[in-house]
Design a protein around this motif. Structure first.
Motif, PDB file in Angstrom:
ATOM      1  N   SER A   1      -5.046  -7.607  -8.173  1.00  0.00           N
ATOM      2  CA  SER A   1      -4.726  -7.038  -9.486  1.00  0.00           C
ATOM      3  C   SER A   1      -3.235  -7.089  -9.776  1.00  0.00           C
ATOM      4  N   SER A   2      -2.442  -6.856  -8.740  1.00  0.00           N
ATOM      5  CA  SER A   2      -0.994  -6.758  -8.936  1.00  0.00           C
ATOM      6  C   SER A   2      -0.269  -8.067  -8.727  1.00  0.00           C
ATOM      7  N   GLN A   3      -0.831  -8.931  -7.871  1.00  0.00           N
ATOM      8  CA  GLN A   3      -0.119 -10.131  -7.427  1.00  0.00           C
ATOM      9  C   GLN A   3       1.233  -9.745  -6.809  1.00  0.00           C
ATOM     10  N   ARG A   4       1.243  -8.564  -6.206  1.00  0.00           N
ATOM     11  CA  ARG A   4       2.429  -8.045  -5.560  1.00  0.00           C
ATOM     12  C   ARG A   4       2.080  -7.636  -4.130  1.00  0.00           C
ATOM     13  N   PRO A   5       3.089  -7.432  -3.265  1.00  0.00           N
ATOM     14  CA  PRO A   5       2.788  -6.932  -1.923  1.00  0.00           C
ATOM     15  C   PRO A   5       2.090  -5.574  -1.981  1.00  0.00           C
ATOM     16  N   VAL A   6       1.072  -5.411  -1.151  1.00  0.00           N
ATOM     17  CA  VAL A   6       0.383  -4.132  -0.975  1.00  0.00           C
ATOM     18  C   VAL A   6       0.605  -3.723   0.468  1.00  0.00           C
ATOM     19  N   THR A   7       1.343  -2.655   0.678  1.00  0.00           N
ATOM     20  CA  THR A   7       1.630  -2.195   2.028  1.00  0.00           C
ATOM     21  C   THR A   7       0.857  -0.917   2.297  1.00  0.00           C
ATOM     22  N   PHE A   8       0.232  -0.836   3.456  1.00  0.00           N
ATOM     23  CA  PHE A   8      -0.619   0.316   3.761  1.00  0.00           C
ATOM     24  C   PHE A   8      -0.474   0.722   5.215  1.00  0.00           C
ATOM     25  N   SER A   9      -0.776   1.993   5.469  1.00  0.00           N
ATOM     26  CA  SER A   9      -0.631   2.563   6.811  1.00  0.00           C
ATOM     27  C   SER A   9      -1.731   2.043   7.728  1.00  0.00           C
ATOM     28  N   LEU A  10      -1.325   1.615   8.919  1.00  0.00           N
ATOM     29  CA  LEU A  10      -2.291   1.130   9.909  1.00  0.00           C
ATOM     30  C   LEU A  10      -1.887   1.642  11.282  1.00  0.00           C
ATOM     31  N   ALA A  11      -2.843   2.209  11.980  1.00  0.00           N
ATOM     32  CA  ALA A  11      -2.595   2.721  13.329  1.00  0.00           C
ATOM     33  C   ALA A  11      -3.873   2.591  14.148  1.00  0.00           C
ATOM     34  N   GLN A  12      -3.738   2.724  15.451  1.00  0.00           N
ATOM     35  CA  GLN A  12      -4.903   2.752  16.327  1.00  0.00           C
ATOM     36  C   GLN A  12      -5.512   4.148  16.289  1.00  0.00           C
ATOM     37  N   SER A  13      -6.688   4.262  15.728  1.00  0.00           N
ATOM     38  CA  SER A  13      -7.372   5.550  15.671  1.00  0.00           C
ATOM     39  C   SER A  13      -7.883   5.934  17.051  1.00  0.00           C
ATOM     40  N   HIS A  14      -7.795   7.210  17.370  1.00  0.00           N
ATOM     41  CA  HIS A  14      -8.351   7.682  18.634  1.00  0.00           C
ATOM     42  C   HIS A  14      -9.859   7.866  18.543  1.00  0.00           C
ATOM     43  N   GLN A  15     -10.395   7.885  17.335  1.00  0.00           N
ATOM     44  CA  GLN A  15     -11.848   8.012  17.164  1.00  0.00           C
ATOM     45  C   GLN A  15     -12.542   6.649  17.162  1.00  0.00           C
ATOM     46  N   ASP A  16     -11.890   5.660  16.585  1.00  0.00           N
ATOM     47  CA  ASP A  16     -12.424   4.295  16.554  1.00  0.00           C
ATOM     48  C   ASP A  16     -11.273   3.366  16.847  1.00  0.00           C
ATOM     49  N   SER A  17     -11.087   3.063  18.116  1.00  0.00           N
ATOM     50  CA  SER A  17      -9.872   2.380  18.556  1.00  0.00           C
ATOM     51  C   SER A  17      -9.847   0.894  18.219  1.00  0.00           C
TER      52      SER A  17
ATOM     53  N   GLY B   1      -4.471 -15.576  -1.211  1.00  0.00           N
ATOM     54  CA  GLY B   1      -3.101 -15.523  -1.683  1.00  0.00           C
ATOM     55  C   GLY B   1      -2.549 -14.123  -1.864  1.00  0.00           C
ATOM     56  N   THR B   2      -3.230 -13.117  -1.309  1.00  0.00           N
ATOM     57  CA  THR B   2      -2.707 -11.755  -1.391  1.00  0.00           C
ATOM     58  C   THR B   2      -1.502 -11.605  -0.462  1.00  0.00           C
ATOM     59  N   GLN B   3      -0.796 -10.508  -0.656  1.00  0.00           N
ATOM     60  CA  GLN B   3       0.354 -10.190   0.202  1.00  0.00           C
ATOM     61  C   GLN B   3       0.137  -8.807   0.804  1.00  0.00           C
ATOM     62  N   LEU B   4      -0.895  -8.668   1.615  1.00  0.00           N
ATOM     63  CA  LEU B   4      -1.174  -7.402   2.280  1.00  0.00           C
ATOM     64  C   LEU B   4      -0.232  -7.259   3.475  1.00  0.00           C
ATOM     65  N   LYS B   5       0.441  -6.112   3.545  1.00  0.00           N
ATOM     66  CA  LYS B   5       1.445  -5.887   4.586  1.00  0.00           C
ATOM     67  C   LYS B   5       1.197  -4.539   5.242  1.00  0.00           C
ATOM     68  N   PRO B   6       0.371  -4.487   6.283  1.00  0.00           N
ATOM     69  CA  PRO B   6       0.164  -3.216   6.988  1.00  0.00           C
ATOM     70  C   PRO B   6       1.471  -2.691   7.578  1.00  0.00           C
ATOM     71  N   GLN B   7       1.674  -1.380   7.437  1.00  0.00           N
ATOM     72  CA  GLN B   7       2.818  -0.724   8.066  1.00  0.00           C
ATOM     73  C   GLN B   7       2.383  -0.136   9.397  1.00  0.00           C
ATOM     74  N   VAL B   8       3.130  -0.430  10.440  1.00  0.00           N
ATOM     75  CA  VAL B   8       2.795   0.072  11.764  1.00  0.00           C
ATOM     76  C   VAL B   8       4.000   0.813  12.346  1.00  0.00           C
ATOM     77  N   PHE B   9       3.703   1.704  13.274  1.00  0.00           N
ATOM     78  CA  PHE B   9       4.702   2.582  13.868  1.00  0.00           C
ATOM     79  C   PHE B   9       4.852   2.210  15.342  1.00  0.00           C
ATOM     80  N   PRO B  10       6.091   2.124  15.864  1.00  0.00           N
ATOM     81  CA  PRO B  10       6.281   1.552  17.197  1.00  0.00           C
ATOM     82  C   PRO B  10       6.085   2.499  18.371  1.00  0.00           C
ATOM     83  N   ARG B  11       5.513   3.654  18.147  1.00  0.00           N
ATOM     84  CA  ARG B  11       5.198   4.552  19.258  1.00  0.00           C
ATOM     85  C   ARG B  11       3.991   5.389  18.838  1.00  0.00           C
ATOM     86  N   PRO B  12       3.470   6.253  19.680  1.00  0.00           N
ATOM     87  CA  PRO B  12       2.359   7.094  19.233  1.00  0.00           C
ATOM     88  C   PRO B  12       2.788   7.954  18.045  1.00  0.00           C
ATOM     89  N   MET B  13       1.872   8.185  17.126  1.00  0.00           N
ATOM     90  CA  MET B  13       2.096   9.220  16.129  1.00  0.00           C
ATOM     91  C   MET B  13       1.598  10.521  16.739  1.00  0.00           C
TER      92      MET B  13
END
Length: 586
Positions: A261-277, A295-307
């Protein structure tokens, strides 16, 4: 150079943000820009000896919540103490603009619940000199900080502004509601917003325990907002999806549609769930497929240590904070509580009590003894399984609850315990390493300015550099890659093409770091919020100098009292290497 440089940084190991191998070089600065990089540059008005130090671009943190702190403070700590020179606010679709006067309490309630910012702090600190989003940016434009600030327009305030109580109660938006909201996103983009942000996770609730206004907004609403971002020809759509829910595959479908819809980057939170790893692996596969084939620009955001949450008698929560006997003494000074808790009879009574049910989902973690760890003076964010409270209690022949009680009393009640709630399902960061190195991900999720009494994750740049590139026993990451991920990659995501690299023409946001001496300290509790409010903060050692726009804001891990940071209105940034133009940050 045709004129003498204001500053020349000499003989440092330049890690330039491109990912190329570091090399010894001088860096010359005139005003707020780098003008030359090379060996043997002419003397400047001031020369800074960087022998033995690494010279890096300033870091860009794309996921913060300094929306309130930026209105009452010039220091965006903890982030600015960890080499961060630009932050993005408005994340998770929560914030304070747009807002009609009658809705201020409602938005404070949203922020209190989602981001653990006490209502009293916001009531005392927020000046409320705005109603519209452009007026909020105008207020920020009049202020200065130790970092630059970029802002998304957040979904929950937008929804309440247009729909009133219907928006707060999560009713479906009408066609007219959608038209008005999209028009306000158009307006926000025109005055310099970085994009639109929203949240769909069921973990985000108000201070009263209700779901926030954006929680289950219909797809048509989100696509309309994404399309409005797209009409500007720039910007980002930021989403906190509900990937832990059973319908997580539909969430991924939605993210793909928002990208289309946007033809723009979509960035979203991504982490390893402890319930569904395993969800993160499926998500990365889906992202790769969509980006390659659609041709989407999906950009998951990840964190470099445990949350994780930080618990202790000086923090917001701990294993006994909802027990009847503790609640009776909770408002006493720490020293008095420690004295009471040290009484054997009080101890026996408190250990026998059951805690009341929490309203905040994170409070349910405070007795997860299998993933509870003591925090040392220099905390270990990849602790071994046999160092958990549960494992230590078993070795000592006591219950985990008994050991937790004793640990909370250490350091005169100032001790802290760490409880990871994601990214540590296997009690290892190997999954995080895979996410970090994926070609489609970016660094984020530090949440600076939020979770004042629960979480202290804005220090992650120091963890990335010290743990991942230097100290980890196995699976280390190259230093050049880490610097690029902290600077150029995050800057490029937002469209900040004038920073994130050490090269002629780029903005003079620079760190000088004693790499071998770099260490992260245990979080501390301070009372420096408006009204004496409490927060967790975290410092490091090894940042010898941090510069924003050519001015030194931190030296030897301390603020210099210089505040050159400004609001960045997006839409005027040009890439020096492509255009030869450098826009000034207003």
């Amino acid at each position: 150079m045709t004129r003498q440089a204001d500053i020349v940084i000499r003989n440092g190991l330049v890690v330039d943000g491109t990912g190329e191998e570091p090399g010894i070089a001088d860096v010359a600065i005139i005003g707020n820009r780098i003008v030359a990089v090379g060996l043997g540059l002419p003397p400047g008005r001031e020369d800074i000896d960087a022998t033995g130090l690494i010279v890096t671009p300033g870091f860009v943190d794309v996921h913060t919540h300094y929306d309130g702190q930026a209105t009452w403070s010039q220091c965006m700590s903890p982030s600015s103490g960890h080499g961060v020179t630009t932050v993005v606010i408005g994340n998770c679709g929560v914030g304070f603009a747009p807002c009609r006067p009658g809705d201020r309490a409602a938005l404070i309630n949203v922020m209190e619940g989602v981001e653990d910012i006490p209502e009293a702090v916001m009531a005392e600190g927020l000046p409320w000199e705005w109603e519209t989003f452009p007026q909020f940016l105008d207020l920020l434009d009049r202020r200065s900080w130790d970092v630059d600030i970029v802002a998304y327009i957040p979904h929950s305030p937008l929804r309440v502004y247009v729909m009133g109580a219907r928006g707060l109660n999560r009713e479906a938006a009408t066609a007219e509601d959608l038209r008005q909201m999209a028009s306000l996103v158009d307006e926000a983009m025109a005055v310099g917003a970085a994009g639109f942000a929203t949240s769909r996770t069921d973990n985000h609730k108000t201070g009263d325990g209700a779901f926030i206004p954006s929680y289950d907004a219909e797809s048509v609403e989100l696509e309309a907002m994404a399309a409005a971002v797209g009409r500007s020809g720039r910007g980002v759509v930021q989403v906190v999806p509900n990937l832990g829910a059973p319908e997580w595959s539909r969430e991924l479908d939605l993210l793909v549609r928002l990208g289309q819809s946007s033809q723009r980057p979509v960035t979203f939170s991504l982490a390893q769930s402890h319930q569904d790893s395993a969800v993160w692996r499926t998500a990365l596969d889906r992202v790769e497929s969509a980006n390659d084939t659609l041709g989407t620009q999906l950009k998951p955001q990840v964190f470099p240590r445990p949350m994780g949450i930080v618990t202790g008698l000086s923090a917001s929560v701990h294993a006994f904070c909802l027990c009847e006997s503790y609640l009776a003494i909770a408002d006493l000074p720490l020293s008095d509580r420690v004295k009471m808790l040290s009484d054997p009879q009080f101890r026996a009574r408190l250990l026998s009590e059951k805690p009341a049910g929490p309203t905040n989902p994170l409070f349910r973690l405070v007795r997860d003894f299998d993933r509870m760890y003591s925090m040392a003076a220099f905390p270990n964010y990849e602790p071994a399984a046999d160092s958990s409270v549960a494992a230590r209690a078993m070795a000592l022949g006591v219950t985990p609850l008994e050991l937790t009680y004793d640990l909370l009393l250490e350091d005169d009640g100032l001790s802290l315990l760490y409880l990871p709630f994601s990214n540590y399902a296997d009690q290892s960061l190997d999954a995080v390493r895979t996410m970090l190195l994926d070609a489609n991900t970016v660094l984020g999720l530090g949440d600076g300015g939020a979770h004042y009494g629960l979480i202290c994750d804005a220090s992650y740049p120091t963890t990335l550099l010290a743990h991942w590139t230097r100290d980890r026993p196995h699976g280390r990451i190259p230093l050049a890659w880490a610097i690029k991920s902290l600077s150029a990659d995050t800057a490029d995501l937002i469209g900040l093409h004038d920073r994130g690299r050490i090269a002629a023409g780029f903005k003079a946001d620079i760190n000088l770091i004693d790499y071998q001496a770099l260490n992260l300290h245990r979080p501390l509790v301070s009372h420096d919020l408006p009204g004496g409010g409490r927060r967790l903060t975290q410092t490091a050692e090894g940042f010898r100098l941090t510069m924003v726009s050519g001015r030194i804001v931190h030296r030897d891990d301390r603020s210099t009292g210089s505040f050159p940071g400004r609001l960045v209105r997006m839409g005027t940034i040009r890439h020096p290497a492509r255009t030869g133009e450098i826009s000034t940050v207003r």
